[in-house]
Design an enzyme around this catalytic site. Structure first.
Site: not given
Ligand SMILES: [Mn+2]
Length: 237
Positions: A111, A215, A217
């Site tokens: 990001c 993202h 994660e």
């Protein structure tokens, strides 16, 4: 020995606006690296002069999400659509990128991390998606939960990313970014693109730098390909 992954930390206050500052990173960056077999080490915002020593301690560098990159670093004035910036963090992380490249250590940017890498290597950003000449998809998927992918991307064949993600069909990613790549830095090639032309991944094979706009994660618990991004970074990049 596990590979040591330096994770760039952010700062915030936890009680009021000017006390109880903490250095932190969202835990899932840590978990993603741990599950991949890496040893995460948080790098707090520090003086650029400390970067050489920090980078000597790590095997790979992970640049995380957060504030908008200060547009002064790509030669623009702040547009009214710009979000919050933290130029001290920018300066530290730009110095970390320079040092990691000098020491030949692989980098993953996520990001903001991708946007900062593009700026570090001489590219520029749109300060807001509304400043692109063409209409954009919804890239801030709020209130849809981030564990749920919301728009497709096309992964370039022969890219590093194609070793992890499918190229024969659109691949779905989550999306939480109001800025995007404008001019691609000369050292980067585009590795993934959304249907509206928004660049969603950049890479430099020789220097082992991979940068993605979405993202992983926030999705790796549900989607094995997304954990695969951490696995690839920690063990192969
Ligand atoms: Mn997106």
């Amino acid at each position: 020995m596990k590979p040591v992954i330096g994770i760039c930390a952010n700062e915030t206050t936890i009680i009021d606006s000017d006390s109880h500052w903490v250095s932190y990173t969202p835990k899932n960056f840590v978990s993603g690296c741990q599950q991949a077999g890496g040893l995460p080490l948080l790098l707090p915002i520090s003086k650029p002069a400390d970067c050489q020593q920090y980078v000597q301690q790590i095997d790979k560098l992970l640049l995380t999400g957060g504030q908008d990159v200060d547009p002064r670093f790509y030669g623009e004035l702040p547009h009214q659509t710009l979000g919050g910036t933290q130029p001290e963090r920018d300066r530290f992380e730009l110095a970390l990128i320079k040092e990691a490249r000098a020491q030949g250590k692989p980098i993953l940017g996520i990001c903001r991390g991708m946007q900062l890498l593009n700026v570090a290597l001489g590219g520029s950003l749109y300060q807001d998606l509304s400043l692109r000449p063409n209409p954009s998809l919804k890239h801030v998927q709020v209130p849809t939960p981030f564990r749920l992918p919301s728009h497709p991307v096309e992964i370039e064949k022969d890219s590093l990313l194609a070793q992890i993600l499918p190229t024969n069909q659109p691949y779905q990613v989550n999306s939480f970014h109001h800025q995007t790549i404008h001019e691609v830095a000369p050292a980067f090639t585009v590795a993934a693109t959304a249907p509206d032309g928004v660049i969603e991944a950049l890479e430099n094979k020789q220097e082992r730098i991979l940068a993605i706009q979405w993202h992983p994660e926030l999705t790796f618990d549900n989607i094995k390909e997304e954990q695969g991004i951490f696995d690839y970074f920690v063990n192969q990049l």
